[in-house]
Design a protein around this motif. Sequence first.
Motif, PDB file in Angstrom:
ATOM      1  N   ALA A  74      30.852  36.490  26.308  1.00  0.00           N
ATOM      2  CA  ALA A  74      31.206  37.469  25.277  1.00  0.00           C
ATOM      3  C   ALA A  74      30.246  38.649  25.232  1.00  0.00           C
ATOM      4  O   ALA A  74      30.586  39.708  24.700  1.00  0.00           O
ATOM      5  CB  ALA A  74      31.247  36.780  23.913  1.00  0.00           C
ATOM      6  N   TYR A  75      29.047  38.480  25.795  1.00  0.00           N
ATOM      7  CA  TYR A  75      28.048  39.544  25.776  1.00  0.00           C
ATOM      8  C   TYR A  75      27.960  40.274  27.116  1.00  0.00           C
ATOM      9  O   TYR A  75      27.084  41.105  27.309  1.00  0.00           O
ATOM     10  CB  TYR A  75      26.683  38.967  25.402  1.00  0.00           C
ATOM     11  N   GLY A  76      28.854  39.921  28.038  1.00  0.00           N
ATOM     12  CA  GLY A  76      28.914  40.624  29.307  1.00  0.00           C
ATOM     13  C   GLY A  76      28.088  40.031  30.424  1.00  0.00           C
ATOM     14  O   GLY A  76      28.049  40.592  31.525  1.00  0.00           O
ATOM     15  N   LYS A  77      27.419  38.886  30.180  1.00  0.00           N
ATOM     16  CA  LYS A  77      26.625  38.294  31.258  1.00  0.00           C
ATOM     17  C   LYS A  77      27.552  37.628  32.269  1.00  0.00           C
ATOM     18  O   LYS A  77      28.355  36.765  31.920  1.00  0.00           O
ATOM     19  CB  LYS A  77      25.639  37.258  30.720  1.00  0.00           C
ATOM     20  N   PRO A  78      27.449  38.001  33.546  1.00  0.00           N
ATOM     21  CA  PRO A  78      28.343  37.427  34.560  1.00  0.00           C
ATOM     22  C   PRO A  78      27.896  36.035  34.995  1.00  0.00           C
ATOM     23  O   PRO A  78      26.718  35.683  34.926  1.00  0.00           O
ATOM     24  CB  PRO A  78      28.237  38.422  35.716  1.00  0.00           C
ATOM     25  N   ALA A  79      28.872  35.256  35.459  1.00  0.00           N
ATOM     26  CA  ALA A  79      28.608  33.917  35.983  1.00  0.00           C
ATOM     27  C   ALA A  79      29.549  33.663  37.147  1.00  0.00           C
ATOM     28  O   ALA A  79      30.627  34.263  37.249  1.00  0.00           O
ATOM     29  CB  ALA A  79      28.812  32.865  34.899  1.00  0.00           C
ATOM     30  N   ILE A  80      29.141  32.769  38.028  1.00  0.00           N
ATOM     31  CA  ILE A  80      29.939  32.418  39.198  1.00  0.00           C
ATOM     32  C   ILE A  80      30.946  31.337  38.827  1.00  0.00           C
ATOM     33  O   ILE A  80      30.610  30.376  38.123  1.00  0.00           O
ATOM     34  CB  ILE A  80      29.019  31.938  40.336  1.00  0.00           C
ATOM     35  N   THR A  81      32.179  31.491  39.304  1.00  0.00           N
ATOM     36  CA  THR A  81      33.223  30.503  39.007  1.00  0.00           C
ATOM     37  C   THR A  81      33.725  29.783  40.256  1.00  0.00           C
ATOM     38  O   THR A  81      34.619  28.943  40.144  1.00  0.00           O
ATOM     39  CB  THR A  81      34.412  31.174  38.291  1.00  0.00           C
ATOM     40  N   ASN A  82      33.171  30.083  41.429  1.00  0.00           N
ATOM     41  CA  ASN A  82      33.579  29.360  42.638  1.00  0.00           C
ATOM     42  C   ASN A  82      33.300  27.872  42.469  1.00  0.00           C
ATOM     43  O   ASN A  82      32.197  27.481  42.054  1.00  0.00           O
ATOM     44  CB  ASN A  82      32.815  29.872  43.857  1.00  0.00           C
ATOM     45  N   HIS A  83      34.275  27.036  42.804  1.00  0.00           N
ATOM     46  CA  HIS A  83      34.132  25.591  42.639  1.00  0.00           C
ATOM     47  C   HIS A  83      32.931  25.076  43.433  1.00  0.00           C
ATOM     48  O   HIS A  83      32.765  25.373  44.616  1.00  0.00           O
ATOM     49  CB  HIS A  83      35.400  24.871  43.106  1.00  0.00           C
ATOM     50  N   GLY A  84      32.093  24.303  42.758  1.00  0.00           N
ATOM     51  CA  GLY A  84      30.920  23.725  43.389  1.00  0.00           C
ATOM     52  C   GLY A  84      29.687  24.603  43.338  1.00  0.00           C
ATOM     53  O   GLY A  84      28.597  24.163  43.721  1.00  0.00           O
TER      54      GLY A  84
END
Length: 235
Positions: A74-84
């Motif tokens: 919600a604050y714009g911090k990106p994260a990786i969503t690739n499985h594993g």
Amino acid sequence: MKNLQHAVYLYTAKPETIDLADTKLLNTAEQQRATAFRFDADRTLYTAAHVFLRQTLSQHADIAPADWQFSSNAYGKPAITNHGYEELQFNLSHTQGLLACAISQSRAVGVDVERHKLLHDLANLCRTALAAPETADVLSHCGSDVRTQRFFTYWTLKEAYIKARGLGLSLPLQQFHFEQTDAGEWHLHCQAALQDRGENWQFLSRQVADGYTLALAVQKVGGVNARLTIHECRR
């Protein structure tokens, strides 16, 4: 994930070393964001930074640069969503003339890099952006160049910590401050409202190139510091 156990890797590069022919690596959202910039310099910097990020991440995983997938909180911090690879942590910063990217496994990281510039009415800027002890330290120094460098040291540390926490400016700037020990290390002091302790973090602050300041915030795991490895990319 390659070479990330108990380690944090910090990469820096000059934007002009990034091959902009690799813009095909960017996803649709990144390409749209780049196109939305009004000025060519901002568009080029954004594009170079995100190509750099994707290529750097792929040095630590068996994923092609074009195949990285991201989400944001919600604050714009990106994260990786690739499985594993959801535990792979990263943070990106860029300013005219310099890119920086931090990568770790499981540890929250934040990085900020700023190019020094002339600061008008530094005293009022400090009172807005820094906590009282930081402001007092900046203004205690003589000479505009020294004061400017000291301001950017504190500002990049605060930005790196904010980015590592992933809560944006919901963290009030006056409710935490940094203090440099006699050994030259940086220690964080937090008010109780932030629900954090300085002992949970390690910090790096350094001058990079001429006229740039960089700061890195790394979450400790079990009270233990990460091993830092710094790469200056030359292509």
